[in-house]
Design a protein around this motif. Structure first.
Motif, PDB file in Angstrom:
ATOM      1  N   ASN A  25       0.628  -1.157   0.247  1.00 37.90           N
ATOM      2  CA  ASN A  25       0.108   0.048  -0.138  1.00 37.90           C
ATOM      3  C   ASN A  25       0.885   1.248   0.046  1.00 37.90           C
ATOM      4  O   ASN A  25       0.221   2.317   0.382  1.00 37.90           O
ATOM      5  CB  ASN A  25      -1.085  -0.046   1.186  1.00 37.90           C
ATOM      6  CG  ASN A  25      -2.024  -1.073   1.131  1.00 37.90           C
ATOM      7  OD1 ASN A  25      -2.996  -1.016   0.499  1.00 37.90           O
ATOM      8  ND2 ASN A  25      -1.844  -2.185   1.880  1.00 37.90           N
TER       9      ASN A  25
ATOM     10  N   ASN B 146      -0.240   4.535  -1.770  1.00 32.55           N
ATOM     11  CA  ASN B 146      -1.408   5.457  -1.275  1.00 32.55           C
ATOM     12  C   ASN B 146      -0.853   5.807   0.177  1.00 32.55           C
ATOM     13  O   ASN B 146      -1.115   7.272   0.454  1.00 32.55           O
ATOM     14  CB  ASN B 146      -2.530   4.669  -0.403  1.00 32.55           C
ATOM     15  CG  ASN B 146      -3.341   3.909  -1.851  1.00 32.55           C
ATOM     16  OD1 ASN B 146      -3.251   4.383  -2.813  1.00 32.55           O
ATOM     17  ND2 ASN B 146      -3.979   2.860  -1.509  1.00 32.55           N
TER      18      ASN B 146
ATOM     19  N   ARG C  98      -9.769  -0.015   2.920  1.00 34.94           N
ATOM     20  CA  ARG C  98      -9.190  -1.168   3.020  1.00 34.94           C
ATOM     21  C   ARG C  98     -10.549  -2.204   3.841  1.00 34.94           C
ATOM     22  O   ARG C  98     -10.140  -3.189   4.558  1.00 34.94           O
ATOM     23  CB  ARG C  98      -8.052  -1.284   4.117  1.00 34.94           C
ATOM     24  CG  ARG C  98      -6.949  -0.684   3.131  1.00 34.94           C
ATOM     25  CD  ARG C  98      -5.655  -0.667   3.869  1.00 34.94           C
ATOM     26  NE  ARG C  98      -4.977  -2.037   4.301  1.00 34.94           N
ATOM     27  CZ  ARG C  98      -3.871  -2.075   4.545  1.00 34.94           C
ATOM     28  NH1 ARG C  98      -3.242  -1.360   5.185  1.00 34.94           N
ATOM     29  NH2 ARG C  98      -3.393  -3.505   5.083  1.00 34.94           N
TER      30      ARG C  98
ATOM     31  N   PHE D 182      -7.585   5.591   5.197  1.00 31.08           N
ATOM     32  CA  PHE D 182      -6.933   4.204   4.815  1.00 31.08           C
ATOM     33  C   PHE D 182      -7.859   3.421   5.209  1.00 31.08           C
ATOM     34  O   PHE D 182      -7.978   2.179   4.630  1.00 31.08           O
ATOM     35  CB  PHE D 182      -5.544   4.318   5.562  1.00 31.08           C
ATOM     36  CG  PHE D 182      -4.574   5.253   5.144  1.00 31.08           C
ATOM     37  CD1 PHE D 182      -4.390   5.524   3.823  1.00 31.08           C
ATOM     38  CD2 PHE D 182      -3.434   5.798   5.855  1.00 31.08           C
ATOM     39  CE1 PHE D 182      -3.525   6.483   3.328  1.00 31.08           C
ATOM     40  CE2 PHE D 182      -2.700   6.763   5.511  1.00 31.08           C
ATOM     41  CZ  PHE D 182      -2.674   6.973   4.311  1.00 31.08           C
TER      42      PHE D 182
END
Length: 654
Positions: A17, A20, A87, A83
């Motif tokens: 990740n 991001n 997810r 975040f």
């Protein structure tokens, strides 16, 4: 083994990740570096020997650290929320596979802590490397030659570790709790929730507009209603913030729904897609837009205030130090001695003027100083048993002509008053005032005078206790009536050549003028000392402006990323049915433009009103500083807007 497994999974997730996390990592790294520089200033071992020089910078650094701490808490919470939302589906799949929520929570917690430690590991060396440059720029802003030597205070590193370790651990615990409390059905369906048109709440919209309008009105007219300026600032802040929240939560949805209902307008180009996406997401995004607006206002206001402080210092030079040097005294003997000392020095007298003023006691009567010599007058001044100084427009005019004041005509017009009126002359040593005396009536020698205006005026400057004393400026006729048979105090103002190098001359004059150093105002003394305060707040204020700018960009960054992930499927479908990439890019520019333009415009209006309050506090005009700050902010926003629009496009089709 289990611990190593959790750490290994966390590091793997972090690598997956990292795309991001790049912006988050950048902001936290820069924040750690800036925070270290503030702490290094406070704990530098050489500061003790330079206490007088860097005292103001230390005060400003403490204030900036507190602001920075609040901003970084907001940023970390906001980005962490983004975040976690992105997810949700991933977390749900792990739960479907039978992984316990406690283990998933531990992995996410360790991942956030490792990310924070990575930012800290980069930010601390960066802060150490830039600390010398930080001190050099600070010294330049404060107009001092002494620069703090390079040092790495252990106490600064200790406090930095405590602050950010606490933040990273709290964020990790928050992620752990969030996963453990999550329900599988909510996580799986998180990405599939249907977007709905927000309800049109007209009453909330009306309240929002009224709150903003009242806040704006108070910023312009609050003092005229008898409200203390500090109270005005607090009330305006709360009204505008709450009003902004209501505005984006209600008024914007009403406006967008009306635009979409306008068929001729909406079915032109790519407007339908852009406006529809904005409207349907408004129920979830309006808080983000409101916060972005407030951060835009804070950024422009912080930058404007920093520039205005510098402008204030430059403009206030002739207020605090109208002459190269001046002293109070009526005796011819002292005046001749001063003349002889200057003539025997390398300096030349470029101009001099004598002006007169009276002292008013606290009961409103002129103090009788006729029988007192200059030394006795200095004792009266040192006792501070007086209320105000009194002078005339004619005396001020003599000063303005002697020093060639750049705004002479404007100031004289401001001071002009009829019989029974006067101007309140603010003390030169005061930076700002939270109250206004315009319209009040004061009594002098039994006669009432109305305060027509209040202003800072070049007069005696920062000379002894009188530097904190306000004064009254009457017209010449009223002044002569008030004076009567009283003998006034004479201020002797002298301009000399090479005033920047007059310290040896001042040393000689101190032993000549009555009252010594307290009765000798000079260019090289009091003003430069005050400039150190101004310079420190100017420089550190610019640093805080950068921090607010990063916070503003972060809210926009995560909003754009969130919208891009949500729109990926939609734009892919539109491309398949014939929409070109150029048309999609135009739609993206419009959609993101709304998220940039609206907060920037409303934030600029908020910042303008904040500048009005600041102008009333420091009694000046700083419109050009506001326009400079706004222009730079808009330029940076345009560059950032273009970059984020292209990133949005890449995220959709990569």
């Amino acid at each position: 083994v289990k611990v190593m497994s959790v750490i290994k999974l966390s590091c793997q997730f972090l690598r997956n990740n990292m795309r991001n996390y790049k912006f988050y990592l950048l902001v936290i790294t820069v924040t750690v570096a800036i925070f270290y520089n503030f702490l290094a200033l406070a704990y530098n071992p050489s500061v003790a020997s330079l206490a007088d020089t860097y005292m103001y910078a230390q005060i400003a650094a403490v204030l900036c650290m507190n602001i920075l701490f609040l901003v970084v808490i907001f940023f970390m919470w906001h980005s962490n929320h983004f975040f976690f939302k992105q997810r949700e589906k991933e977390t749900g799949l792990y739960m479907l596979m039978g992984v316990p929520t406690s283990k998933i929570g531990k992995v996410f917690a360790v991942e956030s802590v490792v990310l924070g430690l990575l930012a800290f590991a980069i930010g601390l060396p960066l802060g150490i490397l830039t600390s010398k440059l930080f001190f050099m720029l600070l010294a330049k802003a404060m107009v001092i030659e002494v620069v703090l030597p390079f040092a790495i205070p252990v106490a600064a590193i200790r406090d930095l570790v405590l602050v950010f370790a606490s933040l990273f651990l709290i964020m990790g615990f928050y992620n752990y709790r969030a996963v453990c409390k999550s329900r599988l059905i909510d996580l799986i369906q998180g990405a599939k929730r249907e977007q709905q048109v927000p309800k049109l709440k007209y009453m909330r919209g009306i309240i929002g507009i009224l709150l903003i309008a009242v806040g704006y009105f108070l910023s312009l007219k609050g003092q005229g209603l008898g409200i203390n300026l500090m109270s005005v600032a607090i009330i305006v802040l709360w009204f505008v913030c709450i009003g902004t929240y209501f505005f984006f939560g209600s008024v914007l949805s009403i406006v967008l729904s009306r635009l979409i209902a306008h068929k001729k307008l909406i079915y032109k180009g790519e407007r339908l897609i852009s406006l529809s996406n904005t409207l349907f997401r408004l129920q979830n995004n309006y808080k983000n837009l409101a916060m972005t607006t407030i951060l835009c206002a804070a950024t422009v206001t912080a930058f404007t205030t920093s520039l205005a402080v510098k402008t204030y210092a430059d403009h206030n030079l002739l207020i605090e130090v109208p002459y190269s040097l001046n002293y109070l005294g009526r005796e011819l003997k002292t005046k001749k001695q001063v003349q002889q000392i200057i003539q025997s020095s390398p300096h030349q007298i470029l101009g001099q003027v004598e002006t007169e003023f009276l002292l008013l006691d606290k009961q409103g009567h002129i103090m009788d100083l006729n029988e007192l010599d200059d030394v006795a007058v200095q004792k009266v001044i040192a006792d501070k048993n007086y209320g105000y100084m009194i002078t005339s427009v004619g005396q001020i005019q003599k000063i303005l002509e002697c020093i060639d004041y750049p705004q002479k005509d404007k100031l004289l017009k401001q001071l002009a008053c009829e019989s029974g009126e006067m101007t309140l002359m603010l003390s030169p040593g005061i930076i700002g005032s939270t109250i206004s005396s315009i319209g009040e009536v004061r009594t002098i020698q039994g006669k009432s005078y109305k305060i027509k205006n209040e202003s800072k005026v070049p007069f005696i400057g920062n000379i002894g206790p009188l530097s904190n004393t306000f004064g009254y400026v009457l017209n010449d006729v009223d002044y002569m009536k008030v004076k009567g048979e009283q003998q006034g105090i004479i201020n002797n103002g002298i301009n000399i050549s090479d005033q920047e190098e007059c310290l040896p001359l001042l040393t000689q004059l101190v032993g000549t003028v009555p009252g010594g150093e307290s009765n000798l105002n000079n260019y090289m003394g009091h003003y430069l000392y005050k400039y150190k305060l101004v310079g420190s707040f100017y420089f550190l204020g610019l640093i805080i402006s950068i921090v607010f700018m990063l916070a503003t960009f972060s809210t926009l960054y995560f909003k754009v990323l969130s919208d891009a992930f949500s729109d990926r499927q939609q734009y892919t479908m539109l491309k398949k049915i014939g929409m070109t990439e150029q048309e999609i890019l135009k739609s993206i520019y419009m959609q993101i433009g709304i998220a940039f333009v609206l907060p920037a415009v409303v934030g600029a209006c908020h910042a303008f009103m904040a500048n009005q309050v600041f102008e009333k506090f420091v009694k000046g005009n700083y419109l050009m500083d506001y326009l400079t700050a706004l222009g730079l902010f808009i330029a940076l926003m345009i560059v950032y807007y273009i970059g984020m629009s292209k990133k949005y496009f890449r995220l959709i089709f990569d």
